[in-house]
Structure formats: structure tokens, C-alpha cells
Design a protein around this motif. Structure first.
Motif, PDB file in Angstrom:
ATOM      1  N   PHE C 667       0.836  -1.192   0.000  1.00  0.00           N
ATOM      2  CA  PHE C 667       0.000   0.000   0.000  1.00  0.00           C
ATOM      3  C   PHE C 667       0.876   1.250   0.000  1.00  0.00           C
ATOM      4  CE2 PHE C 667      -2.467   3.243   2.227  1.00  0.00           C
ATOM      5  CZ  PHE C 667      -3.566   3.300   1.400  1.00  0.00           C
ATOM      6  N   VAL C 668       1.906   1.214   0.855  1.00  0.00           N
ATOM      7  CA  VAL C 668       2.800   2.375   0.933  1.00  0.00           C
ATOM      8  C   VAL C 668       3.412   2.663  -0.435  1.00  0.00           C
ATOM      9  CG1 VAL C 668       5.001   3.148   1.857  1.00  0.00           C
ATOM     10  CG2 VAL C 668       3.289   2.185   3.377  1.00  0.00           C
ATOM     11  N   SER C 669       3.729   1.605  -1.144  1.00  0.00           N
ATOM     12  CA  SER C 669       4.317   1.835  -2.465  1.00  0.00           C
ATOM     13  C   SER C 669       3.246   2.141  -3.503  1.00  0.00           C
ATOM     14  CB  SER C 669       5.123   0.615  -2.894  1.00  0.00           C
ATOM     15  OG  SER C 669       4.244  -0.406  -3.317  1.00  0.00           O
ATOM     16  N   ALA C 670       2.008   1.668  -3.229  1.00  0.00           N
ATOM     17  CA  ALA C 670       0.958   1.855  -4.230  1.00  0.00           C
ATOM     18  C   ALA C 670       0.502   3.309  -4.305  1.00  0.00           C
ATOM     19  CB  ALA C 670      -0.234   0.958  -3.913  1.00  0.00           C
ATOM     20  N   VAL C 671       0.551   4.022  -3.180  1.00  0.00           N
ATOM     21  CA  VAL C 671       0.078   5.410  -3.188  1.00  0.00           C
ATOM     22  C   VAL C 671       0.948   6.277  -4.112  1.00  0.00           C
ATOM     23  CG1 VAL C 671      -0.185   7.466  -1.776  1.00  0.00           C
ATOM     24  CG2 VAL C 671      -1.050   5.278  -0.960  1.00  0.00           C
ATOM     25  N   PRO C 672       2.264   6.271  -3.893  1.00  0.00           N
ATOM     26  CA  PRO C 672       3.071   7.052  -4.852  1.00  0.00           C
ATOM     27  C   PRO C 672       2.985   6.513  -6.270  1.00  0.00           C
ATOM     28  CG  PRO C 672       4.478   5.921  -3.256  1.00  0.00           C
ATOM     29  CD  PRO C 672       3.090   5.743  -2.799  1.00  0.00           C
ATOM     30  N   ARG C 673       2.799   5.166  -6.376  1.00  0.00           N
ATOM     31  CA  ARG C 673       2.710   4.630  -7.736  1.00  0.00           C
ATOM     32  C   ARG C 673       1.447   5.143  -8.422  1.00  0.00           C
ATOM     33  NH1 ARG C 673       2.533  -1.342  -7.492  1.00  0.00           N
ATOM     34  NH2 ARG C 673       4.446  -1.129  -6.324  1.00  0.00           N
ATOM     35  N   GLY C 674       0.342   5.217  -7.656  1.00  0.00           N
ATOM     36  CA  GLY C 674      -0.899   5.734  -8.228  1.00  0.00           C
ATOM     37  C   GLY C 674      -0.751   7.201  -8.605  1.00  0.00           C
ATOM     38  N   LEU C 675      -0.149   7.981  -7.697  1.00  0.00           N
ATOM     39  CA  LEU C 675       0.081   9.388  -8.003  1.00  0.00           C
ATOM     40  C   LEU C 675       0.947   9.518  -9.243  1.00  0.00           C
ATOM     41  CD1 LEU C 675       0.678  10.931  -4.475  1.00  0.00           C
ATOM     42  CD2 LEU C 675      -1.206  11.386  -6.045  1.00  0.00           C
ATOM     43  N   ALA C 676       1.976   8.660  -9.289  1.00  0.00           N
ATOM     44  CA  ALA C 676       2.877   8.737 -10.439  1.00  0.00           C
ATOM     45  C   ALA C 676       2.137   8.389 -11.713  1.00  0.00           C
ATOM     46  CB  ALA C 676       4.054   7.780 -10.233  1.00  0.00           C
ATOM     47  N   PHE C 677       1.181   7.441 -11.600  1.00  0.00           N
ATOM     48  CA  PHE C 677       0.415   7.090 -12.789  1.00  0.00           C
ATOM     49  C   PHE C 677      -0.362   8.304 -13.297  1.00  0.00           C
ATOM     50  CE2 PHE C 677      -3.480   5.596 -14.793  1.00  0.00           C
ATOM     51  CZ  PHE C 677      -2.946   4.842 -15.800  1.00  0.00           C
ATOM     52  N   LEU C 678      -0.927   9.061 -12.338  1.00  0.00           N
ATOM     53  CA  LEU C 678      -1.664  10.252 -12.751  1.00  0.00           C
ATOM     54  C   LEU C 678      -0.724  11.289 -13.350  1.00  0.00           C
ATOM     55  CD1 LEU C 678      -4.157  10.644  -9.783  1.00  0.00           C
ATOM     56  CD2 LEU C 678      -4.592   9.760 -12.087  1.00  0.00           C
ATOM     57  N   LEU C 679       0.461  11.423 -12.728  1.00  0.00           N
ATOM     58  CA  LEU C 679       1.362  12.489 -13.157  1.00  0.00           C
ATOM     59  C   LEU C 679       2.129  12.132 -14.423  1.00  0.00           C
ATOM     60  CD1 LEU C 679       2.767  13.657  -9.729  1.00  0.00           C
ATOM     61  CD2 LEU C 679       1.200  14.870 -11.234  1.00  0.00           C
ATOM     62  N   HIS C 680       2.162  10.833 -14.748  1.00  0.00           N
ATOM     63  CA  HIS C 680       3.048  10.488 -15.852  1.00  0.00           C
ATOM     64  C   HIS C 680       2.494  10.982 -17.184  1.00  0.00           C
ATOM     65  CE1 HIS C 680       0.605   7.210 -17.452  1.00  0.00           C
ATOM     66  NE2 HIS C 680       1.509   7.024 -18.389  1.00  0.00           N
ATOM     67  N   PHE C 681       1.211  11.370 -17.183  1.00  0.00           N
ATOM     68  CA  PHE C 681       0.689  11.946 -18.420  1.00  0.00           C
ATOM     69  C   PHE C 681       1.323  13.303 -18.702  1.00  0.00           C
ATOM     70  CE2 PHE C 681      -2.779   9.147 -17.027  1.00  0.00           C
ATOM     71  CZ  PHE C 681      -2.789   8.309 -18.117  1.00  0.00           C
ATOM     72  N   MET C 682       1.777  13.957 -17.613  1.00  0.00           N
ATOM     73  CA  MET C 682       2.434  15.246 -17.802  1.00  0.00           C
ATOM     74  C   MET C 682       3.822  15.096 -18.391  1.00  0.00           C
ATOM     75  SD  MET C 682       1.461  17.203 -14.321  1.00  0.00           S
ATOM     76  CE  MET C 682       2.539  18.556 -14.766  1.00  0.00           C
ATOM     77  N   GLN C 683       4.343  13.889 -18.280  1.00  0.00           N
ATOM     78  CA  GLN C 683       5.715  13.698 -18.740  1.00  0.00           C
ATOM     79  C   GLN C 683       5.664  13.316 -20.221  1.00  0.00           C
ATOM     80  OE1 GLN C 683       7.776  10.524 -16.852  1.00  0.00           O
ATOM     81  NE2 GLN C 683       9.783  11.239 -17.484  1.00  0.00           N
ATOM     82  N   ARG C 684       5.771  14.290 -21.051  1.00  0.00           N
ATOM     83  CA  ARG C 684       5.577  14.018 -22.471  1.00  0.00           C
ATOM     84  C   ARG C 684       6.892  13.962 -23.226  1.00  0.00           C
ATOM     85  NH1 ARG C 684       1.509  18.642 -23.815  1.00  0.00           N
ATOM     86  NH2 ARG C 684       3.204  19.715 -22.778  1.00  0.00           N
ATOM     87  N   GLY C 685       7.974  14.158 -22.536  1.00  0.00           N
ATOM     88  CA  GLY C 685       9.260  14.052 -23.199  1.00  0.00           C
ATOM     89  C   GLY C 685       9.626  15.294 -23.990  1.00  0.00           C
ATOM     90  N   ALA C 686       8.748  16.340 -23.981  1.00  0.00           N
ATOM     91  CA  ALA C 686       9.047  17.541 -24.759  1.00  0.00           C
ATOM     92  C   ALA C 686       9.851  18.501 -23.907  1.00  0.00           C
ATOM     93  CB  ALA C 686       7.757  18.203 -25.219  1.00  0.00           C
ATOM     94  N   LEU C 687      11.021  18.842 -24.382  1.00  0.00           N
ATOM     95  CA  LEU C 687      11.930  19.699 -23.632  1.00  0.00           C
ATOM     96  C   LEU C 687      11.271  21.009 -23.237  1.00  0.00           C
ATOM     97  CD1 LEU C 687      14.798  20.421 -22.740  1.00  0.00           C
ATOM     98  CD2 LEU C 687      15.219  21.198 -25.065  1.00  0.00           C
ATOM     99  N   GLN C 688      10.587  21.625 -24.187  1.00  0.00           N
ATOM    100  CA  GLN C 688      10.040  22.945 -23.907  1.00  0.00           C
ATOM    101  C   GLN C 688       8.831  22.883 -22.997  1.00  0.00           C
ATOM    102  OE1 GLN C 688      10.123  23.887 -28.078  1.00  0.00           O
ATOM    103  NE2 GLN C 688      11.199  25.790 -27.579  1.00  0.00           N
TER     104      GLN C 688
END
Lengths: 251, 103, 717
Positions: C667-688
Motif C-alpha cells: 500500500f505504501v508503495s501503491a500510493v506514490p505509484r498511483g500518483l505517479a500514474f496520474l502524473l506520468h501523463f504530464m511527462q511528455r518528453g518535450a523539452l520545452q
């Protein structure tokens, strides 16, 4: 959380009363004009609006003279300062708004020259010389080489359109607004100012510091330059054939 | 007389930042970072020239010298990278490279 | 004082090297293994090492014997009534109080300081914070070392022949076997020589480790691996108590010793043992009782006493020399040795002695009956060993530790002889050891037949052999204590004779029958195996005479010649055992016990003389025999009462760990993993994109900071 609630309430009231603590109306108008003008002047599909943007930027430049006079806190600004500052900012604007990289680079040379003027006004003679030699003489030439190497036959699509100009301008000018407002409320040199002779940044003055107090730092800087040179050679030696051309083999 | 110089430096910095964010050409983006350096150089020298206690120092200029050195290194490495990237994809569009992301 | 004597055969520092020769040999064998040398000669380092130790031990024995205090004659008062040991206990208590600085004739030789443990403010830095490597020499040490090293040497020599196949090639693991044997002899000598309780514990655990390694020698065999684990774990239970006992001893002793004395050194402990009669403050026991009972737990495990004996029969999975050496002659006597060593503590605690006595009597009788109904030769001998160890325990409980140690001494010879003889049979029968599958072996194994006969007679307690003298002393002491205990002991002695000869007749008499595994031509063992047996057989016949005196013409003597209590006892009295009280008279008992032994043998001859293939006892005893055959279902009861509930708890805790703890971690690891899942859409690889986000973030933070500057938040609110 009543504390937060009351803070929000007071914040809203303060915003309504235009009590922005250091934000003069003149500064706000300058910022808005500048942001709008830059947004319109940036390359993009709004082709017809670019002259309007340029005009707004010119207006902002005129306003800037008064803003700078405000910032001089009653002292008289040297005419050379105003000239150099306006030239520098004009060149900077053109660097980021011009669609042809070659012109951007050339405007950057103009920017360097204007900044050199500012440095001379501040008696930084050695630095001014170093800046012209290193930037205008060395770095910019390298840029031009690379631009020539990567020359497109006609206007490249990535030069013709800016990315997110609106958000970029908003972010930038909010930052500028905060800095400017903070400058006015911060304690600043209202007392006696050093004379030109006292402040002369001669080779002797700067060099003595460099080779005494900053001797380790200058060694490290030398090391950094060496590492940069080796790295640049290592990168440039890599042939494109290492990875498949076009699709890069990594897509 | 400190504030006008600092304001000019800040405007130069912000313009460079805006250019870096909005322009797609890798070379122009690099030019913009150099522009931000110029703003900072102006600031550093101004703080040395007009200190609060009225006694000028040259440390700001020394910092600026180091800044120029770093800028030179950055230009060398950055342009080498640009050349390499251009060789690979025949484009200078920063958006063409999007490898750093979660698939 | 032993130390005060002027002459000694060898320097004390030479004796101090005694434990290390076998260790050196074991290390050399280890090097041989490391360099992949030929196994053919891997036994030499260990044999030579053990031989050196044995020579030193024999020398030490005589050396100590010369320095014994002059025999005090019949110092013990001639009290012949039944409650001998109660009187003795009482005597011990008053004696201890009278002069707490009781001096025992032993002396300590310190090699070096081993490890330090916490500082004590009041005590001097150099003597008290250290646990030394020191050796304690007295009569008990000399006696123990004598048989431990000589029997070890015989077994090691025997193993040279035993650990080979029919063509004389070494078995796989031959070098490993000898390395372990060397390590064992080192550990056992260390245990006996130890001069403080921590070192004793070290030796105690080391012999346990060697026992584990050697029981599991054929570790590819699941039953051997399981037996090794069982031995180790069951011993753990006892050793837990043993460790607690040492802790308690340290805790109490700290209050009694004076500055500069190490509260765990034998010399110090036994000097101040008298003060342990004070109440401990736990469970209403005296300090001596608490310490004694806890130490006894260790002896219960190591010496395979009643509740914890179940590991010993299973330990027979190990190679036969191991069974002979470790699980019959030496290691299992460590518990007896330890309790005898701590006699000054135990004689203050009638409670501990009574517990020891009760467990001993129960264990002796129970396991003797189990031995009657077994088929596996080595297991019969194993149950016999447990029964004899219980005999020794009874002697300890009766406050006659010298008799107990005497039985340890004689038992080592004839039990090692019996095991090695059984190994010889096993060797000839191709590994078959079940007495149902062969008989009449006297025709093919004549030497083994004679040797086994000597061993069986000695074990059965036939007069004039060594087992008779020591066993009789214990029976005698038992009758001194109470008739009930005496009768049980006597009956057990009869049973011993019966089951011993049941095994013997089934194996060697009747018509010749061989299992298929024996091959066409079963042969006698090679001389390297038979010669050590002769040495042990001589011991089985004659060592008993160390414990008797010749009294020709005296009225009170067995068959007019022999009187109990001889050189052996005098020798032992120069130790922490002191002078236990022995009842006198009752010479009739010796005749009775001799008759009982002969009667047991006679009964066995009547029933098994022709080696019948069916079980005649089973027809008569019926379900009782089945109960004995199933060993009273003790293993099954332990399994149901202890092992299964523990395993249930284990499963439950595993579940808790698997789903509770691991779930929490997940569970402790799942919470950040879930948050990361939500945030990973922001990570688009575009420098700018990154640059823009960064600029916006900085702008936002600065705006907030600036705004707080303009409109300060209500801190108090």
C-alpha cells in the motif's frame, strides 16, 4: 481552517483595492503592453498581427524610459544608459521574434554590443572587452557555423511557428512583474555612490581577485573548459551511422 | 542607480526565458540561454558597482568571468549536440525529440 | 592443591595445547579439500591430531593423579539408612554457610583474554570486563579427558576402514568426515577443559554443531537431513534454558564476588557457590535452584534425557562411527559432566536434585522398554544409550555424581564398542542393520561376534565386567534413597540385559541368514576396524576395576575380593564433586544385581537363542509390545502437541506477514505509484514543455511569496 479563509478574504479585498505595494500603474501598463506585443510579435499563424505587436513593443519601449526613470529613484539617468538599454532590449526582442536563425544570431551580436555599453557605463572595462571577444568573437561565430551547417532551403516549419506563445509570455511577464515590484520595495543604494575611479574594473583589479581569492575557482573553470572541449570532440566525432539515419533507430 | 540596471537585466533574462520556451529551433533556444546569461551578467556587475554600503567590489565581475567560461563550455557542448541531433533527423525542431517519457 | 605439586611430567602450557591438535588436523584437511588433493590419505592429519591429544590426556591423567590430595580413607560417615542424599544436602548447606570460601583442588590456567563485555564501575578494568580463554584442571577434567580422547582416537582409526567401500576406496565426502571429526574432538576437549561458563557454552554449542554436521553427513538422504535438523532444534530448546542459566548465574554471582573476580569463572563460582542458597526472588526458588534447574535444561537436551531425548534415536542416521563417538560415548555425556561439574551448586538445591532424579528414573525405565521392541540394531543401542544416560542422571539426582561419572566412564568404552561392532555388522551386511533380515552371523563374523559379546556382557551388567561395577553403584545409591527407586533401577538393569541379548542372539545366533545386500561373500572387517575394537573391548572389561578396591579377606566385599569405591572415586574427589556421601554395606545388593543381569540374559537366551523370525514377545505382551514398538507414541504426541500448533502459528504469522505486513508495504508503495500514474501523463518528453512548466512553477511560487508579503496570513488564527 479559519486562518486560511480570512487570508483569502483579505487577499481578495487587497486585490480589489489595487493595493499592490510597489506596483505603479505605469509599470503595470508597461508589462501588459510588453506581454501583449511580444505575444503578437512572436512568429505564428497570426501573420497579420505581427506589425501590431511590433508597434505595441515600441510603445512599451517608450514607456520603459519612464519606468527606468522611476527606478532611478530621483537620480538623473545618463542618456547613454537609456540608449544602450533600449538597443539591448530591442535586439533581444528581435532575437526571439525573428523567423530566420541567422538574423537572430546577428541581432544577438547587437545585443552583446549594447550590453558591453552597459558594462562600460558601470566601469567594467575588462569585462566589457572580454565579453565582446568571447561572445561576439568566438561563441557567435560558432553559432553561425552551425546555422550554416543546418541551413534549410526555405523557411523551416519550426521557425515559422512559436510554441505556446501565450502561456510563455504570461509566465515570463508574471515573473518580471514580481521581480520589478520586489525591486521597488527592497532596500537599495540610495546613499552615496562610488565614483567612476573607485569602481574601475581594470584588468589589474579583476585579475588580482581572480588569481588570489578565486584561484581554486579559476583552476576549476579551466578544468571545466578542458572537459567541455573533450566532450564536444567526443560528441561531434560520433557518426550519424552509429544510429540509423532518419528514424534514429530509437523511435 | 542600481535599480535601472537590475531591471534591464531582469527584462533580458525574462525575454531569454520566453524565447527558450516558445521558439522551436534548437539553435535559437541556445541563443536564448545565452541571452539569459547576458541578463545575469548585467545584474552581477551592477550589484558590484552599486553596493548597498557604497564600497564597490569586483567580485561580481569575477563571477561574470566564470559565467562567460561556463557559457563557452555550454555553447561548445550544446552546439556539438545540436549538430549530432541534426545529423540524425535532419531537423532542428526541439519537438522532434521526445524520448524522455513514460510510454 | 594440584597446582602446588612440584613435579609434573609436562609443562602446563603443553597441556594447554591439547584441544588444538585436532583443530589443526581439521584445518589441514580443510586445506586438502580446498586444493582438491586425493582423499585417500585425508585421515592422517586428524588421526595424528587426535593421537597427540590422547597422549597428552593420558599424561595429564597420570600427572593429576600424582598430585591428588592424600586419600582421606573412609571419610564419609557410615550412615546406611535410606535418606542418604537428603542428609548430604543438608550437610552441604550448612557447610557452605560455615565457610563461603570453599576451596576446591582445581586450578585455572589462563591463555588469553578473549572478549570484553560491559564495564562495571566498581570493578577493576583488566580482570572483570573480560571473558578469558582459560582451562580448569582437576580430577573430573582428567578423568573426562582420558576416555574422551582415547575413545575418540579409537573411533577415528576405525573410521579409516569404515568410511570406504568394498574395494577400499574412500566414500565421497571422506575428507569432510574427518575434518568434522577433528572439529568435534577439538570442541569436546574444549568443553571439558573450559574454565568458565561462557567457554563451556562455546564448547557446548560447537559439539552441537558437529553433531548436526555429522548426523547430516549423508545430507542428500532426506531422513538424514531431517534427523540433523531435529537434533539441532531439540538441543536448541535445552540450550535456551542453559543460556538462561548462565545469565542467571552471572546475575546472582555478581552480587557475591569481590572486586577483581570474574563472576563466571569456575574457580570464582564454586568458591562462592555457598552464597547461592539465598532466595532468588523468582518463583520462590533459591538462587541455586533457579540456576540449577535452568542449567539442567541444557543437560536434558545434550544428554538426551526424558522429555528431550527424541533426537537421539533419529541421530542414528549418521555414519556409525559418529553414533559411537558423539551419540554414545562422548558428546551426550556433556550434560552429565556439566551437572557433575556444578555439584557445589546442585547440592544446595534439593528441588533441582529431585527433578533430576525423577526425570532420570522415568527416562531410564521408559526407554529401556522401548529398546525391547525395536528391530534396528543401532536404534536398540540408541535407546539403550538413553536409558544408560538416564542412569547417570539418576546418580546425579541422588547426589552421588562420582558414581554417575563412573558410569559415564565405563559406558563410553562398552557402548562405543557396541556401536562400532554394529557398524562392523552393517559394513558386512551391505548397509542392512535390521535384525529381522539376518541371523547366525557368528559363522561369518567370528571376531565381531566375540567383541560384541564382550560389549553386551558389559552393558548387561554381568559381574566382573566394567558395566557391572558402575551400574551397581547407582542401584545401590537408589536403594539408599528409597526402595521404589531402587526396584525400578534394578528392573531396568534386568531389562537392559534382556534387550541387549535379544539383539545379540537375533544377530549372531540361529542359522545363517543373509540379506541380498550382503553379496555372495560377506567378510570380516579389515584390521584397521578390528584393532580399535580390541582396545575398546579391553576397556569394557577392565576399566571398571579403577572404581573398586581389592579387599581380600575383608568381610564386606563382593565375592570376598572386591570392594566398591576405588581409585577412580579418590581421583574424582579431587574436583568440584568433592566427597559425596555413599551408603555403606548392602553387599547383598551386588549379588542381587548380578543375578538380575544373568537372569535377563537367560530369559533372552530362552526366547531368542535360536533367533526366531517372529516376535515371541509380541504374542505374550500384545498391545503393550506394540506400544513399546511405537515408542509410546512420544514423537507423535510431540508432533501433535508442539510441532503442529507451532506450525499452525507459523502459517498464521506467515499469512499476517504475507497479507498484513506485505500488504502495508504494497500500500505504501501503491500510493506514490498511483500518483505517479496520474502524473506520468504530464511527462511528455518535450523539452520545452518541461521548461514551460518550470517557468510557470517559479512564477507561481514567487507570486505566492510576494502575495504573502503584501497580505500577511493571520499566523495566530
Amino acid at each position: 481552517m479559519p486562518g486560511i479563509a480570512s487570508w483569502v478574504e483579505r487577499s481578495v479585498r487587497a486585490a480589489g483595492e489595487w493595493n499592490l505595494n510597489g506596483m505603479s500603474t505605469l509599470l503595470v501598463i508597461f508589462l501588459v503592453l510588453g506581454a501583449t506585443g511580444l505575444f503578437l510579435a512572436l512568429p505564428g499563424t497570426r501573420g497579420g498581427w505581427r506589425p501590431v505587436g511590433m508597434a505595441l513593443l515600441v510603445a512599451a519601449g517608450i514607456l520603459l524610459v519612464f519606468v527606468l526613470a522611476d527606478f532611478a529613484l530621483g537620480r538623473e539617468l545618463p542618456i547613454w544608459f537609456g540608449g544602450c538599454a533600449l538597443v539591448a532590449l530591442f535586439a533581444a526582442t528581435r532575437v526571439i521574434t525573428h523567423t530566420k536563425p541567422v538574423y537572430s544570431a546577428l541581432y544577438f551580436v547587437l545585443l552583446i554590443v549594447a550590453v558591453t555599453g552597459l558594462l562600460l557605463l558601470m566601469s567594467a572595462e575588462f569585462l566589457a572587452a572580454a565579453l565582446v571577444i568571447v561572445y561576439a568573437g568566438a561563441i557567435l561565430v560558432t553559432y553561425l557555423f552551425v546555422i550554416m551547417l543546418a541551413q534549410q532551403a526555405r523557411l523551416a516549419p519550426y521557425d515559422a511557428r512559436a510554441r505556446e506563445p501565450f502561456v510563455g509570455c504570461v509566465a515570463g511577464f508574471v515573473l518580471l512583474a514580481i521581480i520589478a515590484a520586489q525591486l521597488l520595495v527592497a532596500p537599495s543604494g540610495v546613499g552615496a555612490e562610488p565614483t567612476v575611479e573607485e569602481a574601475a574594473g581594470t584588468v589589474e583589479a579583476v585579475g588580482t581577485l581572480l588569481l588570489t581569492d578565486y584561484i581554486i575557482a579559476i583552476q576549476l573553470a579551466g578544468l571545466l573548459l578542458l572537459a567541455g572541449m573533450v566532450g564536444a570532440i567526443a560528441i561531434a566525432r560520433r557518426q550519424a551511422a552509429d544510429s540509423t539515419p532518419q528514424n534514429g533507430g530509437v523511435d | 542607480m542600481l535599480l535601472p540596471y537590475v531591471l534591464v537585466g531582469a527584462i533580458l533574462f525574462v525575454l531569454g526565458m520566453i524565447g527558450f520556451i516558445t521558439r522551436r529551433n534548437l539553435i535559437v533556444m541556445f541563443l536564448c540561454t545565452e541571452m539569459m546569461f547576458q541578463g545575469i551578467i548585467v545584474n552581477l556587475v551592477a550589484f558590484g558597482r552599486y553596493p548597498l554600503n557604497g564600497v564597490p567590489t569586483f567580485d561580481g565581475q569575477v563571477f561574470a568571468v566564470f559565467l562567460i567560461a561556463v557559457a563557452a563550455v555550454e555553447a561548445a557542448l550544446g552546439l556539438a549536440l545540436v549538430v549530432l541531433l541534426y545529423r540524425n533527423k535532419e531537423t532542428l525542431d526541439a519537438g522532434a525529440w521526445k524520448l524522455l517519457k513514460d510510454e | 592443591m594440584l597446582a602446588a605439586a612440584e613435579t609434573s611430567l609436562l609443562d602446563i602450557n603443553v597441556y594447554a595445547t591439547m584441544p588444538f591438535w585436532p583443530l589443526l588436523g581439521a584445518l589441514l584437511v580443510g586445506l586438502l579439500i580446498a586444493f582438491r588433493a586425493k582423499a585417500q590419505y585425508a585421515h592422517w592429519p586428524v588421526v595424528l591430531g587426535v593421537a597427540a591429544t590422547a597422549v597428552l590426556a593420558v599424561t595429564l591423567f597420570f600427572d593429576l593423579g600424582q598430585k591428588l590430595p592424600a586419600p582421606e580413607g573412609d571419610s564419609a560417615p557410615a550412615v546406611a539408612h535410606g535418606d542418604g542424599h537428603e542428609v548430604d544436602v543438608h550437610h552441604g548447606e550448612t557447610d557452605a554457610h560455615a565457610h563461603a570460601d570453599h576451596d576446591y583442588p582445581g586450578f585455572t590456567h589462563t591463555l588469553y583474554n578473549w572478549m570484553s563485555f560491559g564495564a562495571e564501575e566498581s570493578l577493576d578494568e583488566h580482570s572483570n570486563r573480560w571473558i578469558p580463554i582459560n582451562f580448569y584442571f582437576d580430577g573430573l577434567t582428567g578423568m573426562m579427558l582420558l576416555f574422551v580422547t582415547v575413545v575418540s582416537l579409537m573411533v577415528v582409526i576405525y573410521a579409516i576402514g569404515y568410511m570406504r567401500d568394498h574395494h577400499g576406496h574412500p566414500e565421497p565426502g571422506y575428507e569432510r568426515f574427518f575434518a568434522f571429526l577433528g572439529l568435534f574432538v577439538f570442541s569436546m576437549v574444549m568443553l571439558v577443559l573450559a574454565g568458565n561458563f561462557v567457554l563451556l557454552y562455546l564448547g557446548w554449542e560447537l559439539v552441537g554443531l558437529c553433531s548436526y554436521l555429522l548426523i547430516g553427513f549423508y545430507f542428500r538422504k532426506p531422513s538424514a537431513a531431517a534427523a540433523a535438523k531435529k537434533a539441532f532444534i531439540v538441543n536448541r530448546i535445552g540450550d535456551f534454558g542453559f543460556a538462561l542459566g548462565i545469565f542467571a548465574l552471572y546475575m546472582f554471582m555478581r552480587g557475591h564476588v569481590s572486586a577483581g573476580e570474574n563472576p563466571l569463572d569456575y574457580e570464582v563460582v564454586f568458591k562462592y557457590a555457598g552464597s547461592l542458597a539465598e532466595p532468588s526472588g523468582y518463583f520462590g526458588l533459591s538462587q541455586a535452584s533457579l540456576v540449577g534447574l535452568l542449567l539442567m535444561c541444557g543437560a536434558l537436551g545434550k544428554s538426551a534425557q526424558f522429555p528431550l531425548y527424541t533426537w537421539l534415536p533419529d541421530a542414528m542416521e549418521g555414519p556409525t562411527p559418529v553414533s559411537a563417538l558423539i551419540h554414545a560415548a562422548t558428546m551426550v555425556t556433556a550434560g552429565i559432566y556439566m551437572v557433575a561439574r556444578c555439584t557445589p551448586i546442585y547440592e544446595l538445591s534439593p528441588l533441582a536434585l529431585n527433578v533430576i532424579l525423577t526425570l532420570g528414573v522415568v527416562g531410564a525405565a521408559l526407554t529401556a522398554t522401548m529398546a525391547v521392541a525395536q528391530h534396528d540394531m543401532k536404534r536398540i543401542l540408541a535407546y539403550s544409550t538413553i536409558s544408560q544416560l538416564a542412569y547417570m542422571f539418576v546418580a546425579l539426582g541422588l547426589a552421588v555424581p562420582d558414581s554417575g561419572v563412573f558410569h559415564v566412564f565405563t559406558h563410553a568404552w562398552f557402548k562405543a564398542l557396541l556401536f562400532l561392532g554394529a557398524g562392523s555388522v552393517m559394513h558386512a551386511m551391505g548397509g542392512v542393520i535390521d535384525v529381522r533380515y539376518f541371523s547366525g552371523l557368528r559363522h561369518v563374523l567370528p571376531k565381531t561376534y566375540i567383541l560384541m559379546l564382550i560389549g553386551c556382557l558389559a552393558l548387561a551388567g554381568v559381574p566382573l565386567l566394567s558395566g557391572f561395577w558402575s551400574k551397581d553403584e547407582i542401584v545401590h545409591a537408589a536403594f539408599d534413597h528409597s526402595v521404589l527407586v531402587g526396584v525400578i533401577m534394578l528392573a531396568t538393569a534386568g531389562l537392559t540385559a534382556y534387550y541387549t541379548f535379544r539383539m545379540f542372539f537375533l544377530c549372531f545366533h540361529g542359522k545363517l541368514r543373509l540379506p541380498d545386500e550382503a553379496g555372495e561373500n560377506p567378510h570380516e572387517s579389515p584390521p584397521v576396524m578390528i584393532m580399535p575394537l580390541w582396545v575398546l573391548a579391553l576397556g569394557a572389561i577392565f576399566v571398571g576395576y579403577l572404581g573398586v578396591t581389592f579387599a581380600v579377606g575383608s568381610g564386606e566385599a563382593f565375592i570376598g575380593v572386591f570392594k566398591p569405591h576405588g581409585y577412580f572415586h579418590d581421583y574424582l574427589h579431587a574436583s568440584t564433586i568433592g566427597h559425596p556421601h555413599h551408603g555403606h554395606g548392602g553387599m547383598w545388593l551386588m549379588y542381587v544385581s548380578g543375578v538380575v543381569a544373568l537372569a535377563g540374559i537367560g530369559l533372552a537366551w530362552m526366547r531368542f537363542g535360536q533367533a526366531p523370525q517372529d516376535e515371541p514377545d509380541r504374542k505374550i505382551l500384545g498391545p503393550v509390545w506394540d506400544l513399546w514398538n511405537a515408542k509410546y507414541y512420544v514423537d507423535e504426541i510431540y508432533d501433535a502437541v508442539i510441532v503442529r500448533p507451532l506450525r499452525g502459528i507459523g502459517h498464521f504469522l506467515f499469512g499476517v506477514d504475507r497479507f498484513g505486513v506485505d500488504g502495508l508495504v504494497w500500500f505504501v508503495s501503491a500510493v506514490p505509484r498511483g500518483l505517479a500514474f496520474l502524473l506520468h501523463f504530464m511527462q511528455r518528453g518535450a523539452l520545452q514543455g518541461y521548461a514551460l512548466t518550470m517557468a510557470l512553477g517559479i512564477a507561481l511560487l514567487l507570486l505566492l511569496w510576494r502575495w504573502i508579503d503584501v497580505v500577511p496570513p493571520d499566523v495566530a488564527g
